[in-house]
Every structure is written in structure tokens, then in C-alpha cells.
Motif scaffolding. Sequence first.
Motif, PDB file in Angstrom:
ATOM      1  N   UNK A 129       0.974  -1.231  -0.033  1.00 49.75           N
ATOM      2  CA  UNK A 129      -0.007   0.000  -0.006  1.00 49.75           C
ATOM      3  C   UNK A 129       0.986   1.303   0.032  1.00 49.75           C
ATOM      4  N   UNK A 130       0.704   1.922  -1.170  1.00 48.02           N
ATOM      5  CA  UNK A 130       1.242   3.601  -1.132  1.00 48.02           C
ATOM      6  C   UNK A 130       0.544   4.235  -0.060  1.00 48.02           C
ATOM      7  N   UNK A 131       1.188   4.868   0.886  1.00 52.75           N
ATOM      8  CA  UNK A 131       0.461   5.509   1.903  1.00 52.75           C
ATOM      9  C   UNK A 131       1.551   6.919   2.389  1.00 52.75           C
ATOM     10  N   UNK A 132       0.959   7.561   3.086  1.00 49.70           N
ATOM     11  CA  UNK A 132       1.537   8.755   3.704  1.00 49.70           C
ATOM     12  C   UNK A 132       2.171   8.559   4.950  1.00 49.70           C
ATOM     13  N   UNK A 133       3.323   8.911   5.197  1.00 55.71           N
ATOM     14  CA  UNK A 133       4.062   8.574   6.422  1.00 55.71           C
ATOM     15  C   UNK A 133       4.476   9.918   7.023  1.00 55.71           C
ATOM     16  N   UNK A 134       4.703   9.803   8.468  1.00 57.18           N
ATOM     17  CA  UNK A 134       4.933  11.190   9.101  1.00 57.18           C
ATOM     18  C   UNK A 134       5.978  10.791  10.042  1.00 57.18           C
ATOM     19  N   UNK A 135       6.903  11.814  10.280  1.00 59.20           N
ATOM     20  CA  UNK A 135       8.059  11.538  11.393  1.00 59.20           C
ATOM     21  C   UNK A 135       7.378  12.132  12.627  1.00 59.20           C
ATOM     22  N   UNK A 136       7.392  11.037  13.396  1.00 59.55           N
ATOM     23  CA  UNK A 136       6.588  11.082  14.922  1.00 59.55           C
ATOM     24  C   UNK A 136       7.339  12.466  15.688  1.00 59.55           C
ATOM     25  N   UNK A 137       8.677  12.596  15.844  1.00 60.72           N
ATOM     26  CA  UNK A 137       9.216  13.529  16.449  1.00 60.72           C
ATOM     27  C   UNK A 137       8.846  15.051  15.929  1.00 60.72           C
ATOM     28  N   UNK A 138       8.287  15.043  14.866  1.00 57.64           N
ATOM     29  CA  UNK A 138       7.861  16.356  14.244  1.00 57.64           C
ATOM     30  C   UNK A 138       6.710  16.909  14.551  1.00 57.64           C
ATOM     31  N   UNK A 139       5.708  15.833  14.912  1.00 55.69           N
ATOM     32  CA  UNK A 139       4.457  16.079  15.280  1.00 55.69           C
ATOM     33  C   UNK A 139       4.136  15.727  16.744  1.00 55.69           C
ATOM     34  N   UNK A 140       5.270  15.830  17.543  1.00 54.61           N
ATOM     35  CA  UNK A 140       4.796  15.781  19.189  1.00 54.61           C
ATOM     36  C   UNK A 140       4.084  16.978  19.672  1.00 54.61           C
ATOM     37  N   UNK A 141       4.402  18.292  19.066  1.00 56.07           N
ATOM     38  CA  UNK A 141       3.596  19.252  19.592  1.00 56.07           C
ATOM     39  C   UNK A 141       2.835  20.219  18.445  1.00 56.07           C
ATOM     40  N   UNK A 142       2.523  19.398  17.364  1.00 54.73           N
ATOM     41  CA  UNK A 142       1.649  19.946  16.375  1.00 54.73           C
ATOM     42  C   UNK A 142       0.618  18.790  16.042  1.00 54.73           C
TER      43      UNK A 142
END
Length: 356
Positions: A129-142
Amino acid sequence: MHPNNRSLASGLLIVLAGLFPAQAQPTTLTVLSHNSFNLEKSLVAQFERESQIRLRFLKGGDAGEMLNKAILSKGAPIADVIYGFDNTLLSRALQADILQPYRSPRLAGLRPNLLIDQTFRATPVDFGYVALNYDRAQFQNRPLPQSLLELATPEFARLLVVQNPATSSPGLAFLLATVATLGEERYLDFWEELRKNGVRVVSGWSEAYYTHFTRAGGDRPLVVSYSTSPAAELYYSEARPKPNQPPTANLFLPGSAFFQVEYVGILKGTRNLRAAQRFVDWLISKPVQESIPTEMWVYPAHREARLPEVFRFAEIPPQPARLTPQQIAQNRERWIREWTQVVVQGQSAEAVKARR
């Protein structure tokens, strides 16, 4: 040497040649693939030893680039076998008439839902499955976006990197996901808003993930990748002790992931047909299929192949987008052209739609 002795020696050589025939030279089979293709070296060595077929791997860029090379060299093929074109590109490969049929005796071991091509020119090897990934560290406070449309809002400006669908299979898959989810009338508006919101477009997956994604030192914490990428991040992590969860995660926005199947096919014009057929049989055999998950980070097509423990982090999206092969075949080139006009050339979505 006396003439009689020469005759005797010649006869002895003939007898010895019959007893110890010269060993046949192994066939060299060239496999054209995308850059992410990888197989366990011990399995490759075993195959070469048992089959007397030497494998030569030719990397052709991203899947779209690779298929372009195969089509452009149709009259004088640069390989015997091609691996890595997917269901977004399948109709293009079939229409270009670069593949020849082969019905492997091992097809019965594969998942029936993957056997899309009834002409047997494309044999399924894996899926994902092609999917969106995100960097956990960058979304700790957003906050994370909650829908595709939110990706185009100012709150998420200049956070996303995607691949060009004209050259990249995950890029094309993500484009198709937006078409399937938003529809013909809305998908171009969404992409126009993404462009205005500072989306970064690159040619292929490797550049997006290993150059621009924040996990690799880039400035984009959102990337189009695969649902198995977090599992791969944990598997290759050199942190000690090993973390309990991957540093990245899937962002399964409704309709943002796309079901993808990868195929192998025998190129027309090969002079090594039997070797090519044997390679296809081997590629979908259970031992090779069980090694594929941690080599290429996809799910094996073989229905009895076991998955490694780390694949518990290779999540399956609850609402993946899908389009039929017929829909893709009939509209793919137009969708790519319209996307290019809006995202690359900067034309308005309304103007592009008006020219349909």
C-alpha cells in the motif's frame, strides 16, 4: 612423435572427452528492475548454482522510468525479464506489447485476487500500500491532518513531499488515490491548492524519502511512501536498546492510501526463454516469497508465505483507495497530463478542466 603414436594419442583424447565432457557455460539472464529491487544473496547464489543461470540485475530507476526504458528498447530488449511494474502501469506494459505470455505452474500458490492479468503476461510477485508517512518527532507538539483536504490548508504548508506521477509508481499511486477519493471534478482543485501550499515534487521515492523527508535530514515531515516503511525503519534501526516503536508512522487519512501489486514479466525478444521462465517460477516460490518482506518491504504474493515479526508495524490501511484496471487504462495518461499542467506548469485547475 611417431605417426602411430599420434593416432593413439588422438584416440585417447577422444575417449577422455567422452568420459569427461566439457562443462556447459551458464546462461546469463538479465533482469531489469526498479531501484528498490533486492533479493537475499544466499538465495540468489543457490538459484545460480542449481540452475546454472547467472543473474545480472539492471536497475532502471523508479518503476515508471524502468518501464519507459523497456518500452523504448522494445525492438532490441535490454533485458530478458522485467520486475517491478505495478497495477498502475500494468495496462501500459500490456498495450506496449513488450511481454510474452507465461503461465507458471506455481500460480496456484498465489493469492487469487492478485491474478489480474488473464493473458498471463504479468505474474504477481508482491503487493502493498502506497501511503502517507510522518515523522513522529516532528508532530509531538503539532496536530496531524485529519483528511486529504487538510493537507492543502495553511497549517500544513511546506510539510509534504510527493513524487511525480509521470516518473514514479508511488507518485502515480498517490495521484490515483486522490482521483478515486475526491472524484474527477475535485482532484485537480486539491492539487492546485497543494501547489499553492508549497508541496514539493521530486522524481522518485528514493529522493523523496532519503533526501527531503525529515528522518533523513530534510525539511519535510510528511512523505508519500509505503505502509511498510515504519516497519523498515525499526528493522534497520541501530539505536540501542532497540526502540519499542518505529520513529515514523502511517498517516491513514481516509482514501489516501492506494493498493499496489508488483509484477514480473518475460520480455519479448529474449534469447533465454527457458531461463526466464525458470526465474519467474523461482521468484514466486515459497522460500523466495518469505524473504521478500524484509528485502523489499512488501507483502508476498504467495498465500502461505510467513511474515516476519516486525511486520506487525506494517499496517494495512482501513480505507485504501482502489480503481479498476480498466479505469486506470482509460484515464491514466490524461490524469498525469492534467496533474502536470496544474502542479508543474502552474495552470489553473478550472482552465485545465475546461479543455476536457
